[in-house]
Design a protein around this motif. Structure first.
Motif, PDB file in Angstrom:
ATOM      1  N   ALA A  72       0.859  -1.186   0.000  1.00  0.00           N
ATOM      2  CA  ALA A  72       0.000   0.000   0.000  1.00  0.00           C
ATOM      3  C   ALA A  72       0.895   1.235   0.000  1.00  0.00           C
ATOM      4  O   ALA A  72       2.041   1.157   0.450  1.00  0.00           O
ATOM      5  N   ARG A  82       2.334  -7.313   9.978  1.00  0.00           N
ATOM      6  CA  ARG A  82       2.729  -6.043   9.350  1.00  0.00           C
ATOM      7  C   ARG A  82       3.998  -6.244   8.520  1.00  0.00           C
ATOM      8  O   ARG A  82       4.900  -6.979   8.900  1.00  0.00           O
ATOM      9  N   ASP A 108       6.199  -8.537   1.784  1.00  0.00           N
ATOM     10  CA  ASP A 108       7.441  -9.256   1.490  1.00  0.00           C
ATOM     11  C   ASP A 108       7.189 -10.765   1.419  1.00  0.00           C
ATOM     12  O   ASP A 108       7.797 -11.465   0.616  1.00  0.00           O
ATOM     13  N   PHE A 131       0.438  -8.676   1.164  1.00  0.00           N
ATOM     14  CA  PHE A 131      -0.080  -8.531   2.530  1.00  0.00           C
ATOM     15  C   PHE A 131      -1.295  -9.378   2.894  1.00  0.00           C
ATOM     16  O   PHE A 131      -1.600  -9.546   4.044  1.00  0.00           O
ATOM     17  N   LYS A 163       1.127   6.374   6.619  1.00  0.00           N
ATOM     18  CA  LYS A 163       1.067   5.226   5.710  1.00  0.00           C
ATOM     19  C   LYS A 163      -0.406   4.883   5.531  1.00  0.00           C
ATOM     20  O   LYS A 163      -1.180   4.921   6.503  1.00  0.00           O
ATOM     21  N   GLU A 202      -3.330  -2.353  -0.203  1.00  0.00           N
ATOM     22  CA  GLU A 202      -2.627  -3.154  -1.220  1.00  0.00           C
ATOM     23  C   GLU A 202      -3.538  -3.396  -2.422  1.00  0.00           C
ATOM     24  O   GLU A 202      -3.116  -3.304  -3.571  1.00  0.00           O
TER      25      GLU A 202
HETATM   26  N1  ASP Z   1       1.044  -2.365   4.049  1.00  0.00           N
HETATM   27  C1  ASP Z   1       1.353  -3.371   5.005  1.00  0.00           C
HETATM   28  C2  ASP Z   1       2.025  -2.730   6.215  1.00  0.00           C
HETATM   29  O1  ASP Z   1       2.187  -1.520   6.248  1.00  0.00           O
HETATM   30  C3  ASP Z   1       2.158  -4.481   4.446  1.00  0.00           C
HETATM   31  C4  ASP Z   1       3.434  -4.090   3.732  1.00  0.00           C
HETATM   32  O2  ASP Z   1       3.635  -2.948   3.331  1.00  0.00           O
HETATM   33  O3  ASP Z   1       4.271  -4.961   3.546  1.00  0.00           O
HETATM   34  O4  ASP Z   1       2.364  -3.400   7.136  1.00  0.00           O
END
Ligand code: ASP
Length: 440
Positions: free
Chosen positions: A38, A183, A187, A169, A48, A115
């Protein structure tokens, strides 16, 4: 050749970053499958999107009107859409989200929308397929990934696509409801997709050009690590270097797929390549011999001495049981003939030190138990060190010349790291001394 590219939040923070991602994907035909996070922060105090989504859910949960927070999220996606002239119907997407919220949806659903929307936008921008993660990444009800079902479905779906974008995610439970990873979990998605696609390379795009040999807050302009093995990476991350999560590395590591950490803001930079431990020998040429240095402060040592301990059976076991009983994890146990030390993170024994000392004295029947706080552990890592004489001499020399007193030494039998314990006050100085001794 197939590459799977995963882009993190800062790579998709705004329209300018979307453009960079677009160009990177277009630039290489081999980048067939793209996993996205995201949108992350655009500047230091920015939010974020995922954090805002968690906040939206918190509003819903505590019956506070969520509309103003959701509006912030909608505005950010709309801005990207407008600046890039995209055609996707965001209004409709947000209508669905609002409806779900009003029906009291689960937290995992709402927080996964960052996402989801990010992937829809970039798929529209790149004019390629969008594969919803809920249709290809499957969880079991116990929260673990259903590997078999996921692999089979991915093999089928990816096989039909020339180029596709997949949101990171999240995935789904057997009943179709959304389940997210922990979180930073995009990955993990990236790594699962790379493994299923039998990729030749898994590119992990972030805002740094791979890993550095040492913390840049301690060593000025440290060299970039060009190549590192999984095992070395594990050693460095364990000692505090912030790198990829184990869970995120596992699927590609198991499949023998190398990871390339690359920088979206500097795509020409080769970044760092993480290779399998077995691929290291032939391809490994590190002019510095060592690969990296990392360390942590604030350890406490319990030093136990007992006459003729060497002839007694089970002494260390008794000591370890004391720590185990209190749920304290032990970092190191260097030992001598009639003595040994137990090294633990200070925070885990802060309020228990006296109690532990007394227990050690009673159970081990010795009066000689001392503690020492403020120990730092520094790990110098490099498979190039194995079987090479003179490395530890060089390291200890460097510390001696810089007046750093070494309080503990530990070298694993694999010889890929040497750990030294120094006073917290010498931590930075010691890292700089080791770095300067090895790096030209
Ligand atoms: N957006 C999710 C987070 O902030 C997952 C990621 O970015 O990997 O944890």
């Amino acid at each position: 050749m197939i590459k799977v590219a995963k882009f993190g939040g800062t790579s998709l923070a705004d329209a300018t970053q979307f453009k960079k991602v677009h160009d990177i994907v277009k630039d290489d035909e081999e980048r067939k499958f793209v996993v996205v996070s995201a949108p992350g922060k655009r500047f230091k105090d920015d939010n974020k999107i995922t954090d805002l989504l968690y906040l939206t859910y918190a509003h819903l949960k505590y019956s506070v009107p969520y509309a103003p927070v959701l509006k912030l999220i909608e505005d950010r996606f709309n801005l990207i859409k407008e600046e890039l002239n995209l055609s996707i119907d965001l209004e409709h997407e947000f209508e669905i989200i609002r409806k779900k919220l009003d029906d009291k949806c689960e937290e995992d659903y709402i927080v996964s929308r960052g996402e989801y929307l990010s992937a829809l936008l970039i798929a529209d921008y790149l004019q390629c397929d969008f594969i919803d993660a809920k249709d290809v990444i499957f969880f079991k009800y116990d929260g673990n990934i259903d590997k078999k079902k996921t692999q089979e479905k991915l093999a089928e779906v990816l096989g039909k696509s020339k180029k596709a974008i997949i949101p990171g995610f999240y995935g789904s439970y057997p009943d179709g409801s959304i389940k997210t990873f922990s979180r930073g979990g995009s990955d993990i998605t990236g790594s699962i997709i790379a493994s299923a696609a039998k990729a030749d390379m898994y590119e992990n795009w972030t805002d740094v050009s791979g890993f550095l040999m040492a913390d840049p807050r301690i060593v000025k302009n440290p060299q970039q690590i060009k190549k590192i093995t999984y095992q070395e990476l594990r050693e460095l991350s364990y000692m505090g270097a912030s790198v990829l999560h184990d869970e995120a590395v596992f699927p590609v590591r198991q499949a023998g797929i190398p990871i390339n950490i690359k920088n979206t803001n500097d795509p020409e930079n080769p970044g760092t390549i993480i290779v399998g431990d077995d691929q290291a020998d032939e391809n490994y040429e590190n002019p510095n011999i060592i690969t990296g240095i990392a360390g942590k402060k604030n350890f406490t040592v319990f030093y136990v001495h007992k006459e003729h301990m060497a002839n007694e059976v089970g002494v260390i076991k008794k000591a370890l049981e004391i720590f185990e009983g209190k749920g304290i994890s032990i970092e190191h146990i260097p030992s001598g003939i009639d003595s040994f030390s137990i090294v633990v993170p200070t925070e885990s024994v802060e309020k228990l030190t006296h109690e532990i000392v007394e227990e050690l004295k009673t159970k081990l029947m010795t009066q000689s138990v001392k503690t020492h706080k403020n120990l730092s552990l520094i790990s110098t890592v490099g498979i190039g060190m194995a079987y090479k004489p003179g490395i530890s001499a060089k390291l200890f020399n460097a510390l001696g010349e810089n007046n750093v007193n070494i309080r503990m030494i530990d070298q694993g039998s694999s010889e890929i790291n040497i750990i030294v314990g120094v006073e917290d006050k010498d931590f930075e100085k010691a890292i700089r001394a080791i770095y300067n001794a090895f790096v030209k």
